[in-house]
Scaffold this motif. Structure first.
Motif, PDB file in Angstrom:
ATOM      1  N   MET A   1      35.859  34.513  32.640  1.00 36.81           N
ATOM      2  CA  MET A   1      36.815  34.628  34.066  1.00 36.81           C
ATOM      3  C   MET A   1      38.533  34.347  33.498  1.00 36.81           C
ATOM      4  O   MET A   1      38.316  33.183  32.923  1.00 36.81           O
ATOM      5  N   THR A   2      38.830  35.322  33.967  1.00 33.54           N
ATOM      6  CA  THR A   2      40.822  35.390  33.889  1.00 33.54           C
ATOM      7  C   THR A   2      41.382  34.314  34.332  1.00 33.54           C
ATOM      8  O   THR A   2      40.583  34.279  35.817  1.00 33.54           O
ATOM      9  N   THR A   3      42.184  34.029  34.822  1.00 29.95           N
ATOM     10  CA  THR A   3      42.818  33.263  35.682  1.00 29.95           C
ATOM     11  C   THR A   3      43.044  33.979  36.980  1.00 29.95           C
ATOM     12  O   THR A   3      42.777  33.428  38.357  1.00 29.95           O
ATOM     13  N   ALA A   4      43.953  34.914  37.085  1.00 31.18           N
ATOM     14  CA  ALA A   4      43.561  35.588  37.596  1.00 31.18           C
ATOM     15  C   ALA A   4      41.965  35.854  38.460  1.00 31.18           C
ATOM     16  O   ALA A   4      42.299  36.053  40.079  1.00 31.18           O
ATOM     17  N   VAL A   5      41.622  36.310  38.389  1.00 31.14           N
ATOM     18  CA  VAL A   5      39.581  36.214  38.673  1.00 31.14           C
ATOM     19  C   VAL A   5      39.943  34.853  39.646  1.00 31.14           C
ATOM     20  O   VAL A   5      38.721  35.613  40.162  1.00 31.14           O
ATOM     21  N   ALA A   6      40.179  33.904  38.434  1.00 31.64           N
ATOM     22  CA  ALA A   6      39.656  32.716  39.427  1.00 31.64           C
ATOM     23  C   ALA A   6      40.432  32.321  40.421  1.00 31.64           C
ATOM     24  O   ALA A   6      40.019  31.729  41.157  1.00 31.64           O
TER      25      ALA A   6
ATOM     26  N   GLY B   1      36.977  41.523  53.366  1.00 25.31           N
ATOM     27  CA  GLY B   1      37.937  42.221  52.198  1.00 25.31           C
ATOM     28  C   GLY B   1      38.375  41.254  51.361  1.00 25.31           C
ATOM     29  O   GLY B   1      38.330  41.419  49.700  1.00 25.31           O
ATOM     30  N   VAL B   2      38.579  39.955  51.573  1.00 23.61           N
ATOM     31  CA  VAL B   2      38.902  39.578  50.928  1.00 23.61           C
ATOM     32  C   VAL B   2      37.488  37.977  49.812  1.00 23.61           C
ATOM     33  O   VAL B   2      37.837  38.654  48.439  1.00 23.61           O
ATOM     34  N   LEU B   3      36.684  38.523  50.298  1.00 22.66           N
ATOM     35  CA  LEU B   3      35.497  38.488  50.302  1.00 22.66           C
ATOM     36  C   LEU B   3      35.422  39.434  48.585  1.00 22.66           C
ATOM     37  O   LEU B   3      34.685  39.322  47.670  1.00 22.66           O
ATOM     38  N   ASP B   4      35.023  41.231  49.308  1.00 19.34           N
ATOM     39  CA  ASP B   4      35.114  41.987  48.272  1.00 19.34           C
ATOM     40  C   ASP B   4      35.461  41.920  46.851  1.00 19.34           C
ATOM     41  O   ASP B   4      35.503  42.359  46.325  1.00 19.34           O
ATOM     42  N   ARG B   5      37.104  41.470  47.365  1.00 14.15           N
ATOM     43  CA  ARG B   5      38.107  42.001  45.821  1.00 14.15           C
ATOM     44  C   ARG B   5      37.457  40.664  45.352  1.00 14.15           C
ATOM     45  O   ARG B   5      37.694  41.179  44.217  1.00 14.15           O
ATOM     46  N   ALA B   6      36.984  39.417  45.798  1.00 18.65           N
ATOM     47  CA  ALA B   6      36.928  38.066  44.506  1.00 18.65           C
ATOM     48  C   ALA B   6      35.273  39.187  44.638  1.00 18.65           C
ATOM     49  O   ALA B   6      34.835  37.945  43.593  1.00 18.65           O
TER      50      ALA B   6
ATOM     51  N   ARG C   1      26.909  42.642  51.347  1.00 19.89           N
ATOM     52  CA  ARG C   1      25.400  41.294  51.562  1.00 19.89           C
ATOM     53  C   ARG C   1      26.284  41.115  50.222  1.00 19.89           C
ATOM     54  O   ARG C   1      27.226  41.497  49.512  1.00 19.89           O
ATOM     55  N   VAL C   2      25.443  39.726  49.505  1.00 24.94           N
ATOM     56  CA  VAL C   2      26.525  38.928  49.191  1.00 24.94           C
ATOM     57  C   VAL C   2      25.525  39.239  47.532  1.00 24.94           C
ATOM     58  O   VAL C   2      24.361  39.647  47.017  1.00 24.94           O
ATOM     59  N   ASP C   3      26.807  39.036  46.841  1.00 20.31           N
ATOM     60  CA  ASP C   3      26.169  39.230  45.489  1.00 20.31           C
ATOM     61  C   ASP C   3      26.220  38.306  44.860  1.00 20.31           C
ATOM     62  O   ASP C   3      26.840  37.549  44.783  1.00 20.31           O
ATOM     63  N   GLU C   4      24.827  37.787  44.794  1.00 22.52           N
ATOM     64  CA  GLU C   4      24.407  36.080  44.259  1.00 22.52           C
ATOM     65  C   GLU C   4      24.752  35.716  43.057  1.00 22.52           C
ATOM     66  O   GLU C   4      24.774  34.915  42.734  1.00 22.52           O
ATOM     67  N   VAL C   5      24.693  36.573  41.765  1.00 25.02           N
ATOM     68  CA  VAL C   5      25.719  36.570  40.474  1.00 25.02           C
ATOM     69  C   VAL C   5      26.544  36.123  40.373  1.00 25.02           C
ATOM     70  O   VAL C   5      27.110  35.074  40.144  1.00 25.02           O
ATOM     71  N   GLN C   6      27.290  36.504  41.262  1.00 25.45           N
ATOM     72  CA  GLN C   6      28.646  36.120  41.340  1.00 25.45           C
ATOM     73  C   GLN C   6      29.101  34.448  42.142  1.00 25.45           C
ATOM     74  O   GLN C   6      29.602  33.835  41.996  1.00 25.45           O
ATOM     75  N   LEU C   7      28.388  34.802  42.920  1.00 27.99           N
ATOM     76  CA  LEU C   7      28.900  33.531  43.825  1.00 27.99           C
ATOM     77  C   LEU C   7      27.424  32.417  43.289  1.00 27.99           C
ATOM     78  O   LEU C   7      27.957  30.885  42.754  1.00 27.99           O
ATOM     79  N   ALA C   8      26.494  33.201  42.076  1.00 25.47           N
ATOM     80  CA  ALA C   8      26.004  31.798  41.024  1.00 25.47           C
ATOM     81  C   ALA C   8      27.176  31.186  40.403  1.00 25.47           C
ATOM     82  O   ALA C   8      26.965  30.345  39.803  1.00 25.47           O
ATOM     83  N   ARG C   9      28.191  32.376  39.639  1.00 22.99           N
ATOM     84  CA  ARG C   9      28.941  32.051  38.642  1.00 22.99           C
ATOM     85  C   ARG C   9      29.639  30.921  39.214  1.00 22.99           C
ATOM     86  O   ARG C   9      30.537  29.503  38.592  1.00 22.99           O
ATOM     87  N   ALA C  10      30.669  31.368  40.275  1.00 26.07           N
ATOM     88  CA  ALA C  10      31.695  30.319  41.438  1.00 26.07           C
ATOM     89  C   ALA C  10      31.259  29.048  41.414  1.00 26.07           C
ATOM     90  O   ALA C  10      32.006  27.757  41.420  1.00 26.07           O
TER      91      ALA C  10
END
Length: 113
Positions: free
Chosen positions: A1-6, A52-57, A72-81
């Motif tokens: 994960m890049t710094t900007a994405v993180a 919108g913020v949650l979507d961009r992330a 809907r929640v992206d459970e894969v991205q939430l698990a990564r977080a």
């Protein structure tokens, strides 16, 4: 994960309203800005901005359903977080243990004098 994405991800989940929105979306299997706004002490427009913020992330994804967008929640991205948060927590636990050991050595040295 890049710094900007993180950074974007941490910024998104750092807000208590957005975390509450994620909780609601998970509990209800999704929702719209209107349905979320009815359960939160913020305007529908504020809810839309938070979404919108949650979507961009990458934490939520929206699909157009009639006149509204259903999120809907992206459970894969939430698990990564969650995994990243656990790593950060473990790293801080290690740092704090090292600091404690140093402080104990300093205290023992002071008591021996």
């Amino acid at each position: 994960m890049t710094t900007a994405v993180a950074d974007e991800l941490w910024s998104a989940i750092g807000d208590p309203t957005r975390r509450r929105m994620l909780d609601l979306l998970l509990a209800e299997g999704g929702g719209t800005a209107t349905s979320l706004g009815a359960q939160l002490p913020v305007t529908r427009q504020a809810v839309a901005k938070h979404l919108g913020v949650l979507d961009r992330a990458g934490l939520v994804h929206g699909d157009q359903v009639g006149r509204e967008r259903r999120y809907r929640v992206d459970e894969v991205q939430l698990a990564r977080a969650a995994a990243e948060l656990a790593e950060v927590g473990a790293a801080w636990d290690d740092r704090l243990r090292r600091i404690k050991r140093i402080a104990e050595r300093i205290q023992r040295a002071a008591e021996e004098q």
